[in-house]
Design a protein around this motif. Structure first.
Motif, short mmCIF file in Angstrom:
data_model
loop_
_atom_site.label_atom_id
_atom_site.label_comp_id
_atom_site.label_asym_id
_atom_site.label_seq_id
_atom_site.Cartn_x
_atom_site.Cartn_y
_atom_site.Cartn_z
N GLY A 184 -4.37 8.61 -10.90
CA GLY A 184 -5.68 8.01 -10.64
C GLY A 184 -5.61 6.50 -10.57
N GLY A 185 -4.81 5.90 -11.49
CA GLY A 185 -4.63 4.45 -11.45
C GLY A 185 -3.95 4.00 -10.17
N LEU A 237 -6.63 1.84 -3.23
CA LEU A 237 -7.91 1.55 -2.59
C LEU A 237 -8.23 0.06 -2.63
N ILE A 238 -7.90 -0.59 -3.74
CA ILE A 238 -8.12 -2.04 -3.83
C ILE A 238 -7.29 -2.77 -2.78
N ARG A 290 0.83 -1.21 0.00
CA ARG A 290 0.00 0.00 0.00
C ARG A 290 0.86 1.25 0.00
N ILE A 302 -4.10 5.56 -7.26
CA ILE A 302 -5.08 5.69 -6.17
C ILE A 302 -6.05 4.52 -6.20
N LEU A 303 -6.49 4.12 -7.40
CA LEU A 303 -7.40 2.99 -7.51
C LEU A 303 -6.75 1.71 -6.99
N ALA A 304 -5.50 1.49 -7.40
CA ALA A 304 -4.78 0.31 -6.91
C ALA A 304 -4.60 0.36 -5.39
#
Length: 352
Positions: A67-68, A74-75, A39, A70-72
């Motif tokens: 953005g990618g 959050l996952i 993370r 941040i998405l990763a």
């Protein structure tokens, strides 16, 4: 197998189960540590890489890359939280196995200390070690509430027990004996949702409190009329060049509100308090509603109120939760004023 050998064999089974859970937990902890590092790496690395792309190429590509990342991130956060929840579940389950083993073998040092109790009949308590340190009560007490532990002590210490009640409880215990998984899952649900024992005293005090519901019952329609009149007069002033009579209606509504403010605060404050107490039972109620009581008629009769689909306790608690959430909106002063100007908000939820 002799009667003396049965507890030893069961204790070995519980110890083996605890060791097996330990072996399952250890690699999960390692995975959790790796996810924590991943993370951090994704967030910092993605931010640094996006900054580099913005400097060398263009901002659009940098924003897409960030953005990618941040998405990763959050996952990974969701995955990590679910893993930690699973670790917590297995850890609690292991603790339950060890607790059962300690009670079976009377390993007092591995048992929780006896909880304070209040008894009306103390005739046999101290002579027979029924309560206190290294007592029968300490060995048997797996209750989850203060009233539960006190009730168990009263049953054990009763010099003149209720025979019919005693036989009814024995029937339930016989059915529970073969349902270790049901008992463990109930305890697991309790330990996962609550960090301390349940206390029903606050709820009972609330139920005994007298609320000014009669006065608020007739106040709601009057408040509704005042709010409606205020909105209509405001619309006429705004769109039909009508004199600002809405100010008089608003003043009357404000005076009416402050006249009932004490009653409103009493009822709405109680709604929040009762939600705080009742919400502790929600997970346990949901578990008992979904439980299967096949071939356990006495246990089914005990839990029958939870199996009534028409009046499911969790549904009732959900309504209390929604009311408490609506009342909680009043914590924002500006929002509270707005809600009570366009609707008789406080009167409505005090009435409900």
């Amino acid at each position: 197998m002799t009667a003396s050998e049965q507890p030893q064999q069961l204790a070995q089974t519980l110890e083996f189960a605890a060791e097996r859970l330990t072996r399952r937990i250890q690699p999960l902890h390692a995975t959790s540590r790796r996810l924590a590092f991943a993370r951090l790496l994704v967030l910092l690395g993605g931010g640094a890489l996006a900054l580099l792309v913005a400097i060398l190429f263009n901002a659009t590509a940098a924003w897409i890359l960030f953005g990618g990342a941040i998405l990763a991130f959050l996952i990974l956060v969701i995955w990590h939280r679910r893993l930690d929840d699973w670790i917590e579940t297995l850890t609690l389950w292991r603790a339950l196995k060890l607790d059962r083993r300690a009670r079976l073998l009377l390993e007092w040092d591995n048992l929780p200390p006896p909880r304070p109790i209040t008894l009306t009949d103390k005739t046999l308590v101290y002579d027979l070690d029924l309560a206190g340190i290294h007592s029968l009560h300490q060995a048997l007490d797996t209750t989850i509430s203060r009233r539960g532990t006190n009730l168990l002590a009263e049953w054990l210490a009763a010099s003149q027990p209720d025979v019919d009640g005693l036989k009814a409880r024995q029937s339930i215990v016989r059915e529970l004996k073969s349902r270790a998984r049901f008992r463990d899952r109930f305890q697991l649900t309790y330990r996962r949702t609550l960090q301390r024992e349940l206390e029903g005293e606050h709820l009972l005090e609330w139920l005994k409190t007298e609320f000014p519901s009669a006065r608020l019952r007739w106040a709601l329609p009057l408040a509704t009329l005042l709010v409606a009149a205020n909105l209509v007069l405001f619309a006429l002033w705004q769109f039909a060049a009508f004199p600002p009579f809405f100010l008089a209606a608003l003043g009357a509504y404000i005076a009416f509100y402050y006249w009932h403010q004490k009653d409103l605060e009493t009822v709405l404050g109680a709604v929040v308090r009762v939600h705080t107490e009742l919400d502790k039972f929600r997970a346990l109620a949901q578990y008992l509603e979904r439980a299967n009581f096949f071939q356990t008629p006495h246990l089914a009769a005990l839990c029958a109120p939870f199996q009534d689909a028409a009046a499911a306790p969790s549904a009732q608690l959900r309504r209390v939760r929604l009311n408490a959430a609506a009342v909680g909106l009043r914590n924002n002063p500006l929002l509270a004023i707005l809600l009570n100007v366009i609707l008789p908000w406080d009167f409505l939820f005090a009435f409900l």
